[in-house]
Design a protein around this motif. Structure first.
Motif, PDB file in Angstrom:
ATOM      1  N   ALA A 450       0.858  -1.185   0.000  1.00  0.00           N
ATOM      2  CA  ALA A 450       0.000   0.000   0.000  1.00  0.00           C
ATOM      3  C   ALA A 450       0.893   1.234   0.000  1.00  0.00           C
ATOM      4  O   ALA A 450       2.073   1.164   0.362  1.00  0.00           O
ATOM      5  N   LEU A 451       0.302   2.353  -0.407  1.00  0.00           N
ATOM      6  CA  LEU A 451       1.042   3.612  -0.495  1.00  0.00           C
ATOM      7  C   LEU A 451       0.436   4.640   0.440  1.00  0.00           C
ATOM      8  O   LEU A 451      -0.793   4.796   0.505  1.00  0.00           O
ATOM      9  N   ILE A 452       1.311   5.354   1.145  1.00  0.00           N
ATOM     10  CA  ILE A 452       0.908   6.523   1.921  1.00  0.00           C
ATOM     11  C   ILE A 452       1.648   7.712   1.320  1.00  0.00           C
ATOM     12  O   ILE A 452       2.879   7.724   1.272  1.00  0.00           O
ATOM     13  N   THR A 453       0.907   8.687   0.838  1.00  0.00           N
ATOM     14  CA  THR A 453       1.546   9.879   0.284  1.00  0.00           C
ATOM     15  C   THR A 453       0.653  11.072   0.523  1.00  0.00           C
ATOM     16  O   THR A 453      -0.478  10.940   1.004  1.00  0.00           O
ATOM     17  N   ASP A 454       1.180  12.246   0.211  1.00  0.00           N
ATOM     18  CA  ASP A 454       0.382  13.457   0.357  1.00  0.00           C
ATOM     19  C   ASP A 454      -0.095  13.923  -1.016  1.00  0.00           C
ATOM     20  O   ASP A 454      -1.165  13.577  -1.459  1.00  0.00           O
ATOM     21  N   TYR A 455       0.776  14.684  -1.715  1.00  0.00           N
ATOM     22  CA  TYR A 455       0.383  15.242  -3.006  1.00  0.00           C
ATOM     23  C   TYR A 455       1.380  14.847  -4.096  1.00  0.00           C
ATOM     24  O   TYR A 455       1.441  15.472  -5.148  1.00  0.00           O
ATOM     25  N   ALA A 473      -3.061  14.396   4.195  1.00  0.00           N
ATOM     26  CA  ALA A 473      -3.134  15.783   3.726  1.00  0.00           C
ATOM     27  C   ALA A 473      -3.241  16.742   4.898  1.00  0.00           C
ATOM     28  O   ALA A 473      -4.232  17.457   5.053  1.00  0.00           O
ATOM     29  N   ASP A 474      -2.203  16.791   5.718  1.00  0.00           N
ATOM     30  CA  ASP A 474      -2.268  17.643   6.905  1.00  0.00           C
ATOM     31  C   ASP A 474      -2.157  19.131   6.574  1.00  0.00           C
ATOM     32  O   ASP A 474      -2.624  19.976   7.334  1.00  0.00           O
ATOM     33  N   ASP A 475      -1.538  19.483   5.428  1.00  0.00           N
ATOM     34  CA  ASP A 475      -1.382  20.902   5.070  1.00  0.00           C
ATOM     35  C   ASP A 475      -1.958  21.184   3.681  1.00  0.00           C
ATOM     36  O   ASP A 475      -1.428  22.016   2.943  1.00  0.00           O
ATOM     37  N   TRP A 476      -3.033  20.514   3.334  1.00  0.00           N
ATOM     38  CA  TRP A 476      -3.609  20.663   2.005  1.00  0.00           C
ATOM     39  C   TRP A 476      -3.955  22.115   1.667  1.00  0.00           C
ATOM     40  O   TRP A 476      -3.691  22.583   0.567  1.00  0.00           O
ATOM     41  N   ARG A 483       1.038  26.450  -3.932  1.00  0.00           N
ATOM     42  CA  ARG A 483       1.573  25.783  -5.118  1.00  0.00           C
ATOM     43  C   ARG A 483       0.614  25.819  -6.293  1.00  0.00           C
ATOM     44  O   ARG A 483       1.023  25.830  -7.443  1.00  0.00           O
ATOM     45  N   GLY A 484      -0.684  25.826  -5.981  1.00  0.00           N
ATOM     46  CA  GLY A 484      -1.673  25.754  -7.039  1.00  0.00           C
ATOM     47  C   GLY A 484      -1.883  24.332  -7.498  1.00  0.00           C
ATOM     48  O   GLY A 484      -0.917  23.577  -7.672  1.00  0.00           O
ATOM     49  N   VAL A 485      -3.130  23.921  -7.681  1.00  0.00           N
ATOM     50  CA  VAL A 485      -3.441  22.549  -8.092  1.00  0.00           C
ATOM     51  C   VAL A 485      -4.470  22.575  -9.213  1.00  0.00           C
ATOM     52  O   VAL A 485      -5.170  23.569  -9.416  1.00  0.00           O
ATOM     53  N   TYR A 486      -4.567  21.461  -9.921  1.00  0.00           N
ATOM     54  CA  TYR A 486      -5.494  21.348 -11.040  1.00  0.00           C
ATOM     55  C   TYR A 486      -6.841  20.741 -10.655  1.00  0.00           C
ATOM     56  O   TYR A 486      -7.802  20.856 -11.418  1.00  0.00           O
ATOM     57  N   PHE A 487      -6.919  20.071  -9.526  1.00  0.00           N
ATOM     58  CA  PHE A 487      -8.196  19.546  -9.073  1.00  0.00           C
ATOM     59  C   PHE A 487      -8.126  19.342  -7.567  1.00  0.00           C
ATOM     60  O   PHE A 487      -7.046  19.348  -6.961  1.00  0.00           O
ATOM     61  N   ASP A 488      -9.284  19.189  -6.962  1.00  0.00           N
ATOM     62  CA  ASP A 488      -9.383  19.045  -5.504  1.00  0.00           C
ATOM     63  C   ASP A 488      -9.131  17.584  -5.130  1.00  0.00           C
ATOM     64  O   ASP A 488     -10.029  16.743  -5.263  1.00  0.00           O
ATOM     65  N   LEU A 489      -7.932  17.303  -4.684  1.00  0.00           N
ATOM     66  CA  LEU A 489      -7.561  15.923  -4.354  1.00  0.00           C
ATOM     67  C   LEU A 489      -8.421  15.358  -3.235  1.00  0.00           C
ATOM     68  O   LEU A 489      -8.755  14.171  -3.243  1.00  0.00           O
TER      69      LEU A 489
END
Length: 579
Positions: A450-455, A473-476, A483-489
Motif C-alpha cells: 500500500a502507499l501513503i503519500t500526500d500530493y 493531507a495535513d497541510d492541504w 503551489r496551485g493545483v489542477y483539481f481538488d484531491l
C-alpha cells in the motif's frame, strides 16, 4: 485576410476572389494589393484572435507538410507576380509587393526544411520577377537569389552560435572551446540512426527515458542509443548501456548530430534544435500541482522557476509530448502552449507494473529486507515550495511504533535517519526500511502492499498496481494556495484521506485502508488517471517515433478491466480491529 476590411463594391468591381489551392490567403492579399488605389490602417484593435504558439518543433506542423503543399506557396507567389508583370505598376509599388511576397517565402524557407527543389524554384522566381531598383538587403535574400542552399540552411544555427559565442567570450576558456566544438559538430550532417536519452538532469538511468531506451534496443537495434549522465553517476550506470558525460566533447557531438532525443525534463538552454530532429518530452509524472506557465500567478513558485520566456524557448524544441491520461494532455496543452504533438501512449516506466512477475516482486522484497509476514507501507511524501518542519509535523518514529507488528514502513523521503535516535531504533527493530537512495521507484512500489503519500505524483503511477492508497493531507490548504493545483484531491482521492497523524494511524490499524470504500475510490481514480497505461507504452513510443509506424499499426490499448497488474506479495487482508 480577414484582418482587412474591403468595400463590397471594390471586390465586385475588380472580380476579386480567393484563388484555388493552399496559401490562398497570400494570393488574395496580393490581388488586393494590385487592385487597391488607397488603403488605411486603423490603430484601434477591433478583433482579438487567440492563436496557439508555433514552436521550433517539426512533428506537429511543418514536418507533416509534403513537397506539394510547400510548393503551393510558390504557386500563389508566381500567380500574383504574373498578374503584377502584366500591369504597369509604379516602381515603388512593385518593389513593395515583391518584398512582401518574398518575406513570406523566406520565412517559410527558414522555418523548416522544404528541400532543394523548393529553394531552387524560389530562387528562380526571385531572379525572374525582381523589380528594377530593388535592393536585396538581407543575407537570407542574397543566399536565395544566388541559390546557396547549404549556406541558407546553416545560417540560423550559425547566427545563434555567433550570439552564444559572444556570451561565452566573457566566460571561461573552457566554455569557449565547448561552444566552438558544438559549432563544429552542428555543421556536420545528422546521424539518422542516433538517439540520445536523458533523465532528471543527468542523475542516472531512470524513468521513462530508461524504459524507452530498453525497448529501443529490443525493437530498433539499428538505432545507436546513448544515455546522458553526470560524471559522478557513471559508476552507477548499467554496464551494457553506452553513457556520455554531460559537458564532455562527446556530449556536444551527440547533441549536435542525434536524430532523436528523449528527456523527462528540458535540455540546457544552449542546445540548438536542428531541422529534421525529433525531440520527445516524456515528462516524469501526472500533474496535480500547477506546471509551466500556469505557475505564473503563484509568486513563490514563479520566482523559483525563473524566466518563463526561456522556459517557452525550451518548450519550442519539443516535437512530441507523452501523456498517460487525458488529464495530462489537457494540462500540458495549457501549461506549455506550443506546437508539439501529443502521444497518448501511457508512461513507459509504468509498463513494469504489468510485466513484473510474482517471483520478481518476491525477489525485490527479499533484497530490501521486507519480512514475508509484514504488510509493507510505502511512505513517499512530496517536496514543498514553502518552509515546513517535516519531522515536527509528522513523528515518523512514533508512527512506526504505533502501527504495530503487522506493518513495516518503506521510507522514501528526505528524513535524516542518522540524527534521530527514534528512527534509528525503528530501523533496528525492523519497523522502518529506508529506500530513499534506491534509483528504481518502480521496484519500491512493486515491493509494497500500500502507499501513503500526500500530493506526490507517485499516486498516479501507483494506482496502476490497484493496491490501496492513503492520502495524508495535513497541510492541504497551504499547499493548494501556495503551489496551485489542477483539481481538488480531497474531493476525488485515490483512497481514504487523513488530515492528522492520529487519523492516519486509525485508518491503518482499523483496517479501513483496504476496505470496500478504499477500493471504490481507487477504481474511480484509476479510470481517470491510468487511462493509457497498459504495459505497452514503451513499445508504442519506439514503433511510432523510431520506426515511423502509423498509429493504426501500434499495439491496441488493453481495456482497464482486462489489465492484470503485478500482484502484491503479502497477504494484505485488513485485520479485525480489537474490541
Amino acid at each position: 485576410v480577414w484582418a482587412t476590411v474591403y468595400r463590397r463594391a471594390f471586390l465586385r468591381e475588380h472580380g476579386l476572389a480567393f484563388p484555388e489551392g493552399r496559401y490562398a490567403d497570400l494570393g488574395c492579399s496580393g490581388f488586393v494589393a494590385l487592385a487597391a488605389g488607397e488603403s488605411a490602417v486603423l490603430r484601434t484593435v477591433c478583433v482579438r484572435r487567440p492563436e496557439r504558439r508555433q514552436g521550433g518543433g517539426t512533428a506537429a506542423g511543418t514536418r507533416a507538410e509534403t513537397p506539394a503543399v510547400a510548393a503551393a506557396l510558390l504557386d500563389q507567389v508566381e500567380l500574383v507576380l504574373d498578374r503584377a508583370a502584366a500591369r504597369d505598376l509604379p516602381e515603388d509599388r512593385a518593389r513593395a509587393l515583391f518584398a512582401q511576397l518574398f518575406a513570406e517565402v523566406l520565412d517559410t524557407a527558414a522555418a523548416a526544411p522544404r528541400g532543394r527543389a523548393f529553394f531552387r524554384r524560389a530562387g528562380r522566381l526571385h531572379r525572374r520577377y525582381r523589380p528594377a531598383g530593388h535592393r536585396t538587403r538581407t543575407v537570407r535574400a542574397r543566399l536565395l537569389r544566388r541559390g546557396a542552399y547549404t549556406a541558407f540552411r546553416a545560417l540560423p544555427a550559425l547566427g545563434r552560435l555567433t550570439a552564444r559565442a559572444r556570451a561565452y567570450a566573457t566566460r571561461s576558456a573552457l566554455r569557449r572551446r565547448r561552444a566552438l566544438t558544438y559549432a563544429w559538430y552542428l555543421r556536420r550532417p545528422l546521424d539518422e540512426n542516433l538517439a540520445v536519452f536523458a533523465a532528471y538532469w543527468g542523475r542516472g538511468y531512470a524513468c521513462n527515458p530508461a524504459a524507452i531506451h530498453r525497448k529501443a534496443r529490443e525493437l530498433a537495434p539499428h538505432i545507436r542509443s546513448v544515455f546522458l549522465v553526470k560524471e559522478k553517476e557513471l559508476p552507477h550506470m548499467p554496464d551494457d548501456v553506452e553513457s556520455v558525460v554531460i559537458g564532455s566533447r562527446r556530449y556536444w557531438e551527440v547533441m549536435a548530430r542525434a536524430k532523436y532525443t528523449f528527456n523527462n525534463v528540458n535540455f540546457e538552454h544552449s542546445v540548438v534544435k536542428r531541422p529534421g530532429t525529433v525531440h520527445v518530452q516524456t515528462h516524469h509524472g501526472t500533474p496535480l500541482k500547477r506546471m509551466g506557465v500556469d505557475q505564473i500567478e503563484y509568486r513563490a513558485v514563479a520566482a523559483a522557476t525563473g524566466s518563463f520566456g526561456k522556459l517557452m524557448r525550451r518548450v519550442d524544441r519539443w516535437d512530441c509530448s507523452l501523456s498517460s491520461n487525458a488529464h495530462s494532455t489537457e494540462v500540458w496543452s495549457g501549461a506549455y502552449p506550443s506546437a508539439f504533438e501529443h502521444l497518448e501512449y501511457g508512461y513507459p516506466r509504468n509498463d513494469r507494473y504489468y510485466t513484473a512477475t510474482p517471483g520478481e516482486v518476491a525477489a525485490i522484497r527479499e533484497r530490501l529486507g521486507v519480512p514475508e509476514d509484514r504488510v509493507a507501507l510505502l511512505y513517499a511524501p512530496t517536496y514543498r515550495d514553502y518552509p515546513r518542519d517535516v519531522s515536527a509535523q509528522f513523528d515518523l518514529a512514533r508512527f512506526c511504533a504505533e502501527l504495530g507488528e503487522e506493518f513495516v514502513v518503506l521510507l522514501r523521503a528526505h528524513y535524516f535517519l542518522d540524527g534521530d535516535a527514534g528512527l534509528r531504533q525503528a530501523v533496528a527493530d525492523g519497523r522502518l526500511i529506508d529506500v530513499t537512495s534506491l534509483r528504481d521507484t518502480e521496484d519500491v512500489c512493486l515491493a509494497s502492499d500500500a502507499l501513503i503519500t500526500d500530493y506526490s505524483s507517485i499516486m498516479f503511477d501507483y494506482a496502476n498496481l490497484d493496491r490501496p492508497i492513503v492520502t495524508y493531507a495535513d497541510d492541504w490548504d497551504v499547499y493548494r494556495d501556495t503551489r496551485g493545483v489542477y483539481f481538488d484531491l480531497l474531493a476525488e482521492p485515490p483512497g481514504h484521506v487523513a488530515r492528522t497523524q492520529r487519523e492516519l494511524i486509525e485508518v491503518l490499524t482499523s483496517g479501513r485502508w483496504a476496505d470496500d470504500r478504499s477500493a471504490a475510490l481507487r477504481s474511480a481514480f484509476r479510470a481517470r488517471f491510468c487511462e493509457f497505461d497498459d504495459g505497452q507504452a514503451a513499445e508504442r513510443v519506439v514503433r511510432r517515433v523510431l520506426l515511423g509506424q502509423p498509429e493504426e499499426e501500434l499495439p491496441a490499448p488493453i481495456p482497464l478491466r482486462e489489465r492484470l497488474p503485478a500482484p502484491a506479495a503479502a497477504v494484505s487482508r485488513p485485520r479485525t480491529p480489537a474490541r
